[in-house]
Design a protein around this motif. Structure first.
Motif, PDB file in Angstrom:
ATOM      1  N   GLU A 112      -7.461   2.462  -9.391  1.00 12.29           N
ATOM      2  CA  GLU A 112      -6.447   3.408  -8.923  1.00 12.29           C
ATOM      3  C   GLU A 112      -5.078   3.078  -9.538  1.00 12.29           C
ATOM      4  O   GLU A 112      -4.304   3.972  -9.860  1.00 12.29           O
ATOM      5  CB  GLU A 112      -6.379   3.344  -7.393  1.00 12.29           C
ATOM      6  CG  GLU A 112      -5.522   4.401  -6.761  1.00 12.29           C
ATOM      7  CD  GLU A 112      -5.520   4.322  -5.236  1.00 12.29           C
ATOM      8  OE1 GLU A 112      -4.696   5.035  -4.638  1.00 12.29           O
ATOM      9  OE2 GLU A 112      -6.314   3.556  -4.655  1.00 12.29           O
ATOM     10  N   TYR A 113      -4.818   1.794  -9.724  1.00 12.18           N
ATOM     11  CA  TYR A 113      -3.564   1.336 -10.307  1.00 12.18           C
ATOM     12  C   TYR A 113      -3.424   1.854 -11.743  1.00 12.18           C
ATOM     13  O   TYR A 113      -2.387   2.411 -12.118  1.00 12.18           O
ATOM     14  CB  TYR A 113      -3.538  -0.195 -10.273  1.00 12.18           C
ATOM     15  CG  TYR A 113      -2.232  -0.839 -10.629  1.00 12.18           C
ATOM     16  CD1 TYR A 113      -1.163  -0.831  -9.752  1.00 12.18           C
ATOM     17  CD2 TYR A 113      -2.070  -1.506 -11.838  1.00 12.18           C
ATOM     18  CE1 TYR A 113       0.035  -1.454 -10.054  1.00 12.18           C
ATOM     19  CE2 TYR A 113      -0.879  -2.139 -12.156  1.00 12.18           C
ATOM     20  CZ  TYR A 113       0.168  -2.107 -11.260  1.00 12.18           C
ATOM     21  OH  TYR A 113       1.348  -2.719 -11.579  1.00 12.18           O
ATOM     22  N   PHE A 116       3.015   1.717  -3.310  1.00 10.48           N
ATOM     23  CA  PHE A 116       2.166   2.090  -4.436  1.00 10.48           C
ATOM     24  C   PHE A 116       1.695   3.544  -4.301  1.00 10.48           C
ATOM     25  O   PHE A 116       1.815   4.327  -5.232  1.00 10.48           O
ATOM     26  CB  PHE A 116       0.956   1.158  -4.548  1.00 10.48           C
ATOM     27  CG  PHE A 116      -0.064   1.632  -5.542  1.00 10.48           C
ATOM     28  CD1 PHE A 116       0.237   1.685  -6.892  1.00 10.48           C
ATOM     29  CD2 PHE A 116      -1.308   2.057  -5.126  1.00 10.48           C
ATOM     30  CE1 PHE A 116      -0.683   2.145  -7.812  1.00 10.48           C
ATOM     31  CE2 PHE A 116      -2.237   2.521  -6.040  1.00 10.48           C
ATOM     32  CZ  PHE A 116      -1.919   2.561  -7.380  1.00 10.48           C
ATOM     33  N   ARG A 117       1.183   3.899  -3.144  1.00  9.31           N
ATOM     34  CA  ARG A 117       0.606   5.231  -2.981  1.00  9.31           C
ATOM     35  C   ARG A 117       1.646   6.339  -2.890  1.00  9.31           C
ATOM     36  O   ARG A 117       1.436   7.434  -3.406  1.00  9.31           O
ATOM     37  CB  ARG A 117      -0.284   5.257  -1.740  1.00  9.31           C
ATOM     38  CG  ARG A 117      -1.516   4.413  -1.924  1.00  9.31           C
ATOM     39  CD  ARG A 117      -2.749   5.040  -1.325  1.00  9.31           C
ATOM     40  NE  ARG A 117      -3.933   4.283  -1.703  1.00  9.31           N
ATOM     41  CZ  ARG A 117      -4.523   3.404  -0.906  1.00  9.31           C
ATOM     42  NH1 ARG A 117      -4.061   3.190   0.306  1.00  9.31           N
ATOM     43  NH2 ARG A 117      -5.583   2.758  -1.325  1.00  9.31           N
ATOM     44  N   ILE A 118       2.766   6.074  -2.251  1.00 14.06           N
ATOM     45  CA  ILE A 118       3.761   7.124  -2.030  1.00 14.06           C
ATOM     46  C   ILE A 118       4.782   7.187  -3.166  1.00 14.06           C
ATOM     47  O   ILE A 118       5.083   8.259  -3.677  1.00 14.06           O
ATOM     48  CB  ILE A 118       4.460   6.926  -0.670  1.00 14.06           C
ATOM     49  CG1 ILE A 118       3.427   7.106   0.455  1.00 14.06           C
ATOM     50  CG2 ILE A 118       5.614   7.904  -0.490  1.00 14.06           C
ATOM     51  CD1 ILE A 118       3.886   6.659   1.813  1.00 14.06           C
ATOM     52  N   ASN A 155       4.537   5.325  -6.076  1.00 12.53           N
ATOM     53  CA  ASN A 155       3.909   4.947  -7.344  1.00 12.53           C
ATOM     54  C   ASN A 155       4.573   3.730  -7.991  1.00 12.53           C
ATOM     55  O   ASN A 155       4.710   3.661  -9.207  1.00 12.53           O
ATOM     56  CB  ASN A 155       3.904   6.123  -8.327  1.00 12.53           C
ATOM     57  CG  ASN A 155       3.078   7.270  -7.829  1.00 12.53           C
ATOM     58  OD1 ASN A 155       1.978   7.076  -7.308  1.00 12.53           O
ATOM     59  ND2 ASN A 155       3.592   8.478  -7.951  1.00 12.53           N
ATOM     60  N   THR A 174      -3.020   5.661 -11.809  1.00 11.90           N
ATOM     61  CA  THR A 174      -1.655   6.048 -11.430  1.00 11.90           C
ATOM     62  C   THR A 174      -0.702   5.848 -12.600  1.00 11.90           C
ATOM     63  O   THR A 174       0.150   6.702 -12.865  1.00 11.90           O
ATOM     64  CB  THR A 174      -1.187   5.231 -10.206  1.00 11.90           C
ATOM     65  OG1 THR A 174      -2.080   5.465  -9.120  1.00 11.90           O
ATOM     66  CG2 THR A 174       0.217   5.603  -9.797  1.00 11.90           C
ATOM     67  N   ARG A 208       0.832  -1.206   0.000  1.00 12.38           N
ATOM     68  CA  ARG A 208       0.000   0.000   0.000  1.00 12.38           C
ATOM     69  C   ARG A 208       0.865   1.254   0.000  1.00 12.38           C
ATOM     70  O   ARG A 208       0.646   2.190  -0.776  1.00 12.38           O
ATOM     71  CB  ARG A 208      -0.930  -0.030   1.218  1.00 12.38           C
ATOM     72  CG  ARG A 208      -1.993   1.009   1.218  1.00 12.38           C
ATOM     73  CD  ARG A 208      -3.006   0.867   2.356  1.00 12.38           C
ATOM     74  NE  ARG A 208      -2.421   0.509   3.637  1.00 12.38           N
ATOM     75  CZ  ARG A 208      -2.604  -0.662   4.253  1.00 12.38           C
ATOM     76  NH1 ARG A 208      -3.347  -1.585   3.702  1.00 12.38           N
ATOM     77  NH2 ARG A 208      -2.047  -0.904   5.420  1.00 12.38           N
ATOM     78  N   GLU A 253      -4.245  -5.118  -1.598  1.00 13.43           N
ATOM     79  CA  GLU A 253      -4.474  -3.770  -1.067  1.00 13.43           C
ATOM     80  C   GLU A 253      -4.525  -2.716  -2.179  1.00 13.43           C
ATOM     81  O   GLU A 253      -4.947  -1.600  -1.940  1.00 13.43           O
ATOM     82  CB  GLU A 253      -3.363  -3.393  -0.076  1.00 13.43           C
ATOM     83  CG  GLU A 253      -3.368  -4.188   1.190  1.00 13.43           C
ATOM     84  CD  GLU A 253      -4.547  -3.863   2.086  1.00 13.43           C
ATOM     85  OE1 GLU A 253      -4.813  -2.669   2.319  1.00 13.43           O
ATOM     86  OE2 GLU A 253      -5.214  -4.800   2.543  1.00 13.43           O
ATOM     87  N   ILE A 254      -4.074  -3.079  -3.367  1.00 12.01           N
ATOM     88  CA  ILE A 254      -4.008  -2.119  -4.475  1.00 12.01           C
ATOM     89  C   ILE A 254      -5.285  -2.226  -5.302  1.00 12.01           C
ATOM     90  O   ILE A 254      -5.579  -3.270  -5.874  1.00 12.01           O
ATOM     91  CB  ILE A 254      -2.776  -2.382  -5.355  1.00 12.01           C
ATOM     92  CG1 ILE A 254      -1.506  -2.247  -4.518  1.00 12.01           C
ATOM     93  CG2 ILE A 254      -2.749  -1.431  -6.544  1.00 12.01           C
ATOM     94  CD1 ILE A 254      -0.244  -2.674  -5.240  1.00 12.01           C
ATOM     95  N   ASP A 255      -6.027  -1.132  -5.383  1.00  7.19           N
ATOM     96  CA  ASP A 255      -7.258  -1.069  -6.162  1.00  7.19           C
ATOM     97  C   ASP A 255      -6.913  -1.005  -7.652  1.00  7.19           C
ATOM     98  O   ASP A 255      -6.049  -0.223  -8.064  1.00  7.19           O
ATOM     99  CB  ASP A 255      -8.063   0.171  -5.745  1.00  7.19           C
ATOM    100  CG  ASP A 255      -9.338   0.319  -6.525  1.00  7.19           C
ATOM    101  OD1 ASP A 255     -10.166  -0.611  -6.489  1.00  7.19           O
ATOM    102  OD2 ASP A 255      -9.498   1.369  -7.190  1.00  7.19           O
TER     103      ASP A 255
END
Length: 143
Positions: free
Chosen positions: A92-93, A57-59, A61, A96, A54, A87-89
């Motif tokens: 959203e993936y 991926f979010r911070i 990328n 990104t 999580r 945890e990765i949608d």
């Protein structure tokens, strides 16, 4: 001391084991401490994998391939890696990935050759850890 190290942030067994060896612990002490830390839930590989995936991926990328590679370097089981990737949608993936391509386009536009532009964008996205089929779709869309 090691409990504080584990409480500060999620750690995998490999990190804790290395830290204990750095501090001069013997092998039998290390294994006992690991069992104790797992028993009181200070070390939880599944939680570690979920938070790692999580966060990266979010911070940063990162794509799934890079996340899987790093988790395997930490000797995380395939089961925990699968849980972490959950945890990765998916939407959203893809968003990104598109956002990364859009951000890279101004740098690539300077290149005259279309093939060189395509190669630069492809190299950038694959280095971030995104799958080749998704990168190919993005290349068709942007170049």
């Amino acid at each position: 001391m090691i409990t504080r190290y584990c409480q500060y942030q999620d750690r995998c067994q490999k990190e804790v084991r290395n830290k204990l060896y750095e501090n001069g612990a013997r092998k039998d002490e290390v294994e006992e401490l690991l069992i104790e830390l797992i028993g009181i839930k200070l070390i939880d590989e599944e939680r570690y994998a979920r938070n790692f995936a999580r966060g990266k991926f979010r911070i940063k990328n990162w794509g799934r391939k890079k996340i899987v590679y790093e988790l395997r370097q930490d000797q995380i089981s395939d089961y925990c890696i699968k849980k972490g990737l959950s945890e990765i949608d998916e939407d959203e993936y893809v968003q990104t990935l598109e956002r990364l391509a859009e951000r890279k386009m101004p740098d690539i536009k300077k290149e005259q050759n279309v093939f060189a532009r395509r190669a630069k964008l492809q190299r950038y996205l694959t280095q971030k850890g995104y799958e080749n089929d998704l990168v190919s779709d993005i290349l068709k869309k942007f170049i």
